[in-house]
Enzyme design. Structure first.
Site, mmCIF file in Angstrom:
data_model
loop_
_atom_site.group_PDB
_atom_site.id
_atom_site.type_symbol
_atom_site.label_atom_id
_atom_site.label_comp_id
_atom_site.label_asym_id
_atom_site.label_seq_id
_atom_site.Cartn_x
_atom_site.Cartn_y
_atom_site.Cartn_z
ATOM 1 N N ASP A 1 -5.232 2.090 10.722
ATOM 2 C CA ASP A 1 -6.652 1.930 11.035
ATOM 3 C C ASP A 1 -6.752 1.528 12.516
ATOM 4 O O ASP A 1 -6.600 2.374 13.393
ATOM 5 C CB ASP A 1 -7.211 0.888 10.060
ATOM 6 C CG ASP A 1 -8.707 0.702 10.129
ATOM 7 O OD1 ASP A 1 -9.429 1.674 10.359
ATOM 8 O OD2 ASP A 1 -9.178 -0.435 9.940
ATOM 9 N N PHE B 1 -14.013 3.534 4.110
ATOM 10 C CA PHE B 1 -13.077 2.699 3.357
ATOM 11 C C PHE B 1 -12.584 3.493 2.155
ATOM 12 O O PHE B 1 -13.374 3.995 1.355
ATOM 13 C CB PHE B 1 -13.740 1.391 2.911
ATOM 14 C CG PHE B 1 -12.778 0.481 2.229
ATOM 15 C CD1 PHE B 1 -11.871 -0.282 2.969
ATOM 16 C CD2 PHE B 1 -12.726 0.395 0.838
ATOM 17 C CE1 PHE B 1 -10.948 -1.099 2.343
ATOM 18 C CE2 PHE B 1 -11.817 -0.428 0.216
ATOM 19 C CZ PHE B 1 -10.927 -1.174 0.957
ATOM 20 N N VAL B 2 -11.270 3.621 2.037
ATOM 21 C CA VAL B 2 -10.693 4.433 0.961
ATOM 22 C C VAL B 2 -9.806 3.594 0.036
ATOM 23 O O VAL B 2 -9.253 2.569 0.449
ATOM 24 C CB VAL B 2 -9.881 5.625 1.523
ATOM 25 C CG1 VAL B 2 -10.784 6.611 2.257
ATOM 26 C CG2 VAL B 2 -8.769 5.152 2.452
ATOM 27 N N ARG C 1 -5.011 0.602 -6.876
ATOM 28 C CA ARG C 1 -3.776 1.177 -6.333
ATOM 29 C C ARG C 1 -3.204 2.266 -7.245
ATOM 30 O O ARG C 1 -2.486 3.149 -6.794
ATOM 31 C CB ARG C 1 -2.709 0.085 -6.148
ATOM 32 C CG ARG C 1 -3.052 -0.973 -5.113
ATOM 33 C CD ARG C 1 -1.824 -1.807 -4.784
ATOM 34 N NE ARG C 1 -2.133 -3.048 -4.084
ATOM 35 C CZ ARG C 1 -2.293 -3.159 -2.761
ATOM 36 N NH1 ARG C 1 -2.201 -2.091 -2.011
ATOM 37 N NH2 ARG C 1 -2.555 -4.322 -2.205
ATOM 38 N N GLY D 1 0.771 -1.236 0.000
ATOM 39 C CA GLY D 1 0.000 0.000 0.000
ATOM 40 C C GLY D 1 0.804 1.288 0.000
ATOM 41 O O GLY D 1 0.364 2.296 -0.537
ATOM 42 N N GLU E 1 3.922 4.119 6.214
ATOM 43 C CA GLU E 1 2.673 3.363 6.067
ATOM 44 C C GLU E 1 1.681 4.138 5.220
ATOM 45 O O GLU E 1 1.669 5.371 5.241
ATOM 46 C CB GLU E 1 2.045 3.132 7.454
ATOM 47 C CG GLU E 1 2.340 1.779 8.059
ATOM 48 C CD GLU E 1 1.538 0.644 7.424
ATOM 49 O OE1 GLU E 1 1.071 0.765 6.272
ATOM 50 O OE2 GLU E 1 1.391 -0.382 8.103
ATOM 51 N N ASP E 2 0.823 3.403 4.510
ATOM 52 C CA ASP E 2 -0.232 4.062 3.751
ATOM 53 C C ASP E 2 -1.353 4.539 4.662
ATOM 54 O O ASP E 2 -1.824 5.658 4.570
ATOM 55 C CB ASP E 2 -0.778 3.138 2.652
ATOM 56 C CG ASP E 2 -1.195 1.765 3.178
ATOM 57 O OD1 ASP E 2 -0.968 1.450 4.369
ATOM 58 O OD2 ASP E 2 -1.746 0.983 2.383
HETATM 59 P P1 5GP Z 1 -4.899 -1.908 10.899
HETATM 60 O O1 5GP Z 1 -4.042 -3.084 11.217
HETATM 61 O O2 5GP Z 1 -4.350 -0.588 11.365
HETATM 62 O O3 5GP Z 1 -6.322 -2.105 11.333
HETATM 63 O O4 5GP Z 1 -5.043 -1.846 9.350
HETATM 64 C C1 5GP Z 1 -3.994 -1.594 8.584
HETATM 65 C C2 5GP Z 1 -4.181 -2.148 7.205
HETATM 66 O O5 5GP Z 1 -5.562 -2.356 6.850
HETATM 67 C C3 5GP Z 1 -3.662 -1.140 6.242
HETATM 68 O O6 5GP Z 1 -2.271 -1.287 6.059
HETATM 69 C C4 5GP Z 1 -4.467 -1.436 5.017
HETATM 70 O O7 5GP Z 1 -3.867 -2.493 4.328
HETATM 71 C C5 5GP Z 1 -5.793 -1.906 5.552
HETATM 72 N N1 5GP Z 1 -6.783 -0.817 5.591
HETATM 73 C C6 5GP Z 1 -7.290 -0.199 6.675
HETATM 74 N N2 5GP Z 1 -8.173 0.744 6.339
HETATM 75 C C7 5GP Z 1 -8.223 0.742 4.981
HETATM 76 C C8 5GP Z 1 -8.967 1.503 4.012
HETATM 77 O O8 5GP Z 1 -9.770 2.399 4.304
HETATM 78 N N3 5GP Z 1 -8.726 1.203 2.703
HETATM 79 C C9 5GP Z 1 -7.862 0.235 2.324
HETATM 80 N N4 5GP Z 1 -7.712 0.030 1.010
HETATM 81 N N5 5GP Z 1 -7.131 -0.509 3.197
HETATM 82 C C10 5GP Z 1 -7.330 -0.251 4.522
HETATM 83 MG MG MG Z 2 -0.713 -1.194 4.716
#
Ligand code: 5GP
Ligand code: MG
Length: 178
Positions: A106, A155-156, A168, A47, A102-103
């Site tokens: 969440d 969700f983006v 992407r 990402g 990081e992208d």
């Molecule tokens: P976390 O572990 O912080 O819950 O989530 C991290 C990962 O979930 C991110 O690196 C990404 O891959 C995915 N993710 C979380 N929110 C989004 C979103 O809004 N869009 C997309 N495409 N991926 C997300």
């Molecule tokens: Mg990621």
């Protein structure tokens, strides 16, 4: 084009390319002014690939390096449960000043795993830079040093972020249309 269809879903423009560019500049400037020495940037694939590329072009710190990792999770045997490891970690990053790119953060579960794995490598310092942050979803105490933009729990996709591996390549960031 304000809307886009990816597979079964419709998305609408949320952060246009020009604003993303301003966010990237602001993150890069903050990193440049942070005083970090000889940084090793570690971009989390897939990402963060566009964010990492664009940030790196704005980094003016002497001796900046970049490497790329991917977090792999799989079911361990029996009692160990889920095991994570970092694919692509350099042989010896001990003593390095790390900046994780990081992208999106969440819940923070992914970030926490990455930090634990980096800490095992005895790095000197870890700083976190993320393009996007969802404060209302975040469940961890880990301080995030550099944030491009905090966003609601939508969700983006786009600019590196995928919906089921597609989207992407989109230059803007889109959000799911309700
Ligand atoms: P976390 O572990 O912080 O819950 O989530 C991290 C990962 O979930 C991110 O690196 C990404 O891959 C995915 N993710 C979380 N929110 C989004 C979103 O809004 N869009 C997309 N495409 N991926 C997300
Ligand atoms: Mg990621």
């Amino acid at each position: 084009m304000n809307e886009i269809n990816l597979k079964d879903k419709t998305f609408e423009v949320f952060i246009p390319e020009t604003e993303i560019s301003a966010m990237v500049h602001s993150v890069a400037n903050a990193i440049n002014n942070s005083g970090i020495k000889n940084p090793l940037f570690i971009a989390v694939m897939n990402g963060a690939f566009l964010f990492a590329a664009d940030v790196m072009k704005k980094i003016t710190i002497h001796n900046a390096e970049i490497s790329f990792i991917k977090l792999s999770s799989y079911e361990g045997t029996e009692t160990t449960g889920e095991v994570s490891r970092l694919i692509g970690i350099e042989d010896n990053i001990s003593g390095r000043n790390i900046v994780v790119l990081e992208d999106i953060v969440d819940t923070g579960i992914t970030l926490e795993r990455i930090i634990k794995l980096l800490e095992k490598e005895n790095v000197a310092d870890i700083k976190i830079a993320t393009l996007l942050f969802k404060p209302n979803a975040y469940t961890k105490d880990i301080y995030i040093d550099f944030i491009g933009k905090s966003i609601p729990n939508d969700f983006v996709v786009g600019y590196g972020l995928d919906y089921d591996e597609i989207g992407r390549n989109l230059p803007h960031i889109y959000k799911l249309k309700n």
